[in-house]
Structure formats: C-alpha cells, structure tokens
Write a protein that holds these residues in place. Structure first.
Motif, PDB file in Angstrom:
ATOM      1  N   LYS A 256      38.745 106.961 -68.568  1.00 37.53           N
ATOM      2  CA  LYS A 256      37.696 106.197 -69.245  1.00 37.53           C
ATOM      3  C   LYS A 256      37.657 104.752 -68.756  1.00 37.53           C
ATOM      4  O   LYS A 256      36.583 104.175 -68.571  1.00 37.53           O
ATOM      5  CB  LYS A 256      37.907 106.241 -70.763  1.00 37.53           C
ATOM      6  N   SER A 259      36.180 104.655 -65.273  1.00 35.60           N
ATOM      7  CA  SER A 259      34.752 104.951 -65.338  1.00 35.60           C
ATOM      8  C   SER A 259      33.944 103.721 -65.725  1.00 35.60           C
ATOM      9  O   SER A 259      32.794 103.563 -65.291  1.00 35.60           O
ATOM     10  CB  SER A 259      34.508 106.085 -66.335  1.00 35.60           C
ATOM     11  N   SER A 260      34.527 102.839 -66.506  1.00 31.41           N
ATOM     12  CA  SER A 260      33.804 101.635 -66.937  1.00 31.41           C
ATOM     13  C   SER A 260      33.516 100.674 -65.788  1.00 31.41           C
ATOM     14  O   SER A 260      32.690  99.765 -65.931  1.00 31.41           O
ATOM     15  CB  SER A 260      34.602 100.913 -68.024  1.00 31.41           C
TER      16      SER A 260
END
Length: 473
Positions: A256, A259-260
């Motif tokens: 996550k 992915s940011s």
C-alpha cells in the motif's frame, strides 16, 4: 581529406589527417578489443559484499594500459576517504601530462568498476567471459564502462600513431573505481588531487548514443535518490490463519505504501518532485516498446512525450526486495519487509530537495501506523550541459567526422551524479558527456553488450577531438 591545421606558431607540430586517424583506429581495433576483453574478465564489482581485490586488480590493469601508452608523465593508483565512514574508497587510476605552448588540457574520465552480474542463468554466456556474437561483445562491463576506459586508451594510441608522442596537448586520465556504487569518495578525491585534475575540457565517456549509426552528445542527465526502505508492523511473525484479516502484516503495508508513490497512469505522485519542459526529438511508443522490451499488450506509463518522461520527469523504481522467497514461504504474517527504492529526478531539482519530498511522503502515507525506516541514502544532482562553449562545437564536429552523420543533442534518463561535483570543483571547464553505449546495450542488465561498430566510431571521435584540441592555441 580533412587536415586539422595547426596555428602558425606551431608548424613544427605534426598534422594529423582524418584518414591517418581512421587507419590508426582500424589497425588498433583488434588490440583494443583484446584489451577490453581482458578487463571484462576481472569481476570488478565495487558494491559491498563483493571481493575488493577484484577492483584492485582492475585498477592495476588499467594503470598498466595507461603506462604502456608512454605519453603520461605520471600514472598512479590512489584512493580517497569516504566522508561518512572515514574508510578509503575503491582505487582510482590517475595519469597526467602537462600542456605545453599554450595548448589546452583535456581530462578523460571513465570508470573501471561494474555492476553486480545478477543470476548466471539470466545470461546467455558467462557474465565475466567476454563473448562475441555477431557484431556485439557480451559481458558485464563490456560497455559500461570498461569500453569507455578502452575508448580513451585506443584514442590516445591512434592519436599518437598519427602525430607521435612529442605533442603539446595536456592529457589527464581519471579512471574511477566506484561509480557503480555511488562514487562515495569522489568529492574527496577531487579535493585531494584538484591540481592534477584541472583541465579546460572534461570528457565523461559513460553515456549513450541515439542508435548504432547516430552519435549523441548528452546535454541533460537526471539526478538520483536511492535508499533502503523498511516497513515493520509486528514484533515477530504470527500465524496467518490465527491473525490474518485483523493484524496488518508488513507486506500488506509495504504494498500500500509503495502504491501511494504512483498515480493510476503510472506517473509519479509524490508532491514536491518537479518536472521540466523541453522540446524533444521524435521517439514513438513503438520504439520505446522495442528498446525497453515491453511484453505484448503492455502499455507505456506516464504522460507527455516519451522522451520528456525519460529525460525531464521523475521516475521511481523498486529495484530490490528482501522478503521470504516463494519456495521458503510459510503461512505467517511477515513482521518486516525491506525494499530498495531508486528515484530519478528531473534537472532543476537537487537531490537533497527530492529526498526531503520522498521522506515526507513516505512518513505521511504509512498505512495502519506501520513503522517506516529509511536508511543507506544516496543523493545525486541532475545536470544540464552548457552547449554554448567552443568544446561542444568541436565535439560535435568530431562526431560528424567519425560517424558521417550529425550528432543528436540528447538527454539521458540515467544519472551521473558526480558531474555536479566536477562543475563545483572546475567551474571554468567545459564538460562533454559522450559514450559507447546504444539502445541495445542493456547496461546494468543481464546480457550487457557493446556494439563493435559503435566502439570503433567512438574511438575515432575521441582521436579526432584530441587532434582538434592539439591544433588549438
């Protein structure tokens, strides 16, 4: 036939013709390839964890080559301390010859260290056994950058074959030993040897060409910020069946967080990383797909022209990951995951500012309260060449003479961060970024190779440039 005319005050100097230099380069090409092959056989990986004796052996071999030219007044192997640790960096080779009668001094830079080879099974032939297939020589360092070392050596051989060894041009050869590991002692090396390294023109032979029949003069380079990112969520591994779905594991948090860093179109989504606007030559999606080896159906990422994305915008790549291997995977929640992040930054932004933006983003976007640690940070500034100087015109003329076509002024998506150090130490020097690579070289990758036609023309370009500078009062 083209003559490089000498000033009237130096008519006693021998004149070198283009035909003489072409003949000398062609005659010396087998020896240059043999010497390059001998260098490739030395596994001179400068990274931690690899045998430093191989880098020392490579430095010895380069020093012997430069000594054998019989044109330098001194050839030495030297090391400088790394500021952060106080330890000595890898050995570099420094050779000098003073200018006479008002001639300029040219510094020829390359590096003799190489990237790690990676897995042997990914190579079609052993990485440290130079192998000729068609018109390409394969092996780790065959192009990046031992071919740069040999382009300098072979160009001096051709130049002296044409004009003799009694010439007035000042020569410095600086062959670094740790470029692939961040040039960590580079700044200190420049400071310790500043007087010997001083030059009017600096040639950095560590870049690319437009294709195998068209030369490039590199006029822009992205900077870089690299670091190790460790994401932790648990004090120890836990059973994935007992706690999965409630306890966040480090792999989930890492995915996550990484992915940011990206927008939906694959472009960089980190506030504070900047871009530049620049008119770029035509370069199609089809060419990108072919040269970057995109699989069928895979589409490019980002927005804008292809070359603006490669030259003038930031890019973030996860280049390594430490996590359990598939074969060793067990049904557990992983407590920590480490990745290596490589960020290319656009000209106009410093490595320090880019790192600050990345650090702020990662700390702000850590999911589930995950602990984030950033370590082993390297920063390098981008570079824009001033193309107004006389040396750029001379270099482009030399490329035209050697290749038979006009040179392309090109940007490069890669980084050579130490160039900003050269600019800081030698602000009056004109810097020329050239190279022996081409789009199929695969530098840093398995099956790295050198196109021998490009190699020959790169040698001739530099020999012609030396003759031009010898003729310049």
């Amino acid at each position: 036939m083209t003559d490089f005319e000498l000033p009237s005050a130096a008519k006693s100097q021998t004149r070198a013709t283009l035909d003489q230099l072409k003949d000398a380069v062609q005659d010396g090409l087998p020896t240059a390839i043999a010497d390059l092959s001998a260098l490739v056989r030395i596994p001179s990986v400068s990274w931690n964890g690899f045998d430093p004796a191989a880098v020392a052996a490579s430095a010895d071999a380069v020093a012997a080559l430069l000594t054998g030219l019989e044109v330098f007044e001194s050839v030495e192997i030297a090391r400088a301390p790394i500021t952060e640790t106080g330890l000595l960096g890898q050995p570099a080779v420094l050779a000098t010859r003073a200018a006479r009668n008002g001639r300029p001094t040219i510094l020829l830079y390359a590096h003799h260290d190489v990237q790690p080879p990676g897995a042997d099974e990914d190579w079609e032939s052993p990485p440290f056994e130079p192998t000729l297939r068609g018109d390409r020589l394969y092996g780790r360092g065959a192009a990046d950058d031992k071919a740069g070392v040999m382009a300098h050596v072979a160009a001096i051989r051709a130049f002296t074959a044409a004009v003799g060894t009694d010439f007035d041009l000042g020569l410095v050869a600086f062959i670094e030993g740790e470029e692939e590991f961040g040039s960590r002692s580079f700044t200190n090396f420049l400071e310790e040897h500043k007087e010997k390294l001083a030059a009017d023109v600096i040639v950095v032979a560590d870049s690319d060409n437009w294709d195998t029949s068209t030369p490039s003069l590199t006029v822009s380079l992205r900077g870089n910020v690299t670091f190790k990112l460790t994401v932790s969520t648990l004090a120890h591994a836990s059973h994935s069946g007992m706690f999965g779905g409630a306890a966040p594991d480090a792999m989930l948090a890492t995915i996550k967080l990484l992915s940011s860093l990206y927008a939906d179109d694959g472009s960089v989504a980190v506030a504070g990383l900047t871009s530049q606007q620049w008119d770029t030559p035509e370069y199609t999606d089809e060419r990108l797909k072919a040269e970057a080896a995109l699989l069928p159906g895979v589409t490019p990422v980002g927005t804008g022209t292809v070359l603006s994305r490669l030259w003038m915008k930031p890019a973030i790549t996860v280049t390594g990951i430490d996590a359990p291997s598939v074969i060793n995977a067990s049904n557990t929640l992983i407590p920590s995951v480490s990745v290596r992040v490589s960020t290319r930054i656009a000209p106009g932004q410093t490595g320090e500012d880019a790192y600050a933006a990345l650090e702020e983003h990662l700390l702000a976007h850590a999911p589930f309260g995950a602990h984030v640690e950033i370590s082993d940070v390297d920063r390098g500034n981008p570079f824009l060449v001033n193309t107004d100087g006389w040396a750029v015109a001379e270099a482009k003329d030399a490329m035209h003479e050697a290749w038979g076509v006009e040179a392309v002024e090109a940007g490069i998506g890669g980084s050579i961060p130490f160039i900003s150090d050269l600019v800081a130490q030698f602000p009056e020097a004109q810097i020329l970024v050239t190279g022996v690579e081409d789009p199929d070289t695969r530098a840093h990758s398995p099956n790295e190779s050198l196109h021998l036609g490009v190699f020959r023309r790169a040698i001739l370009t530099e020999a012609v440039l030396l003759a031009k500078l010898q003729s310049r009062a």
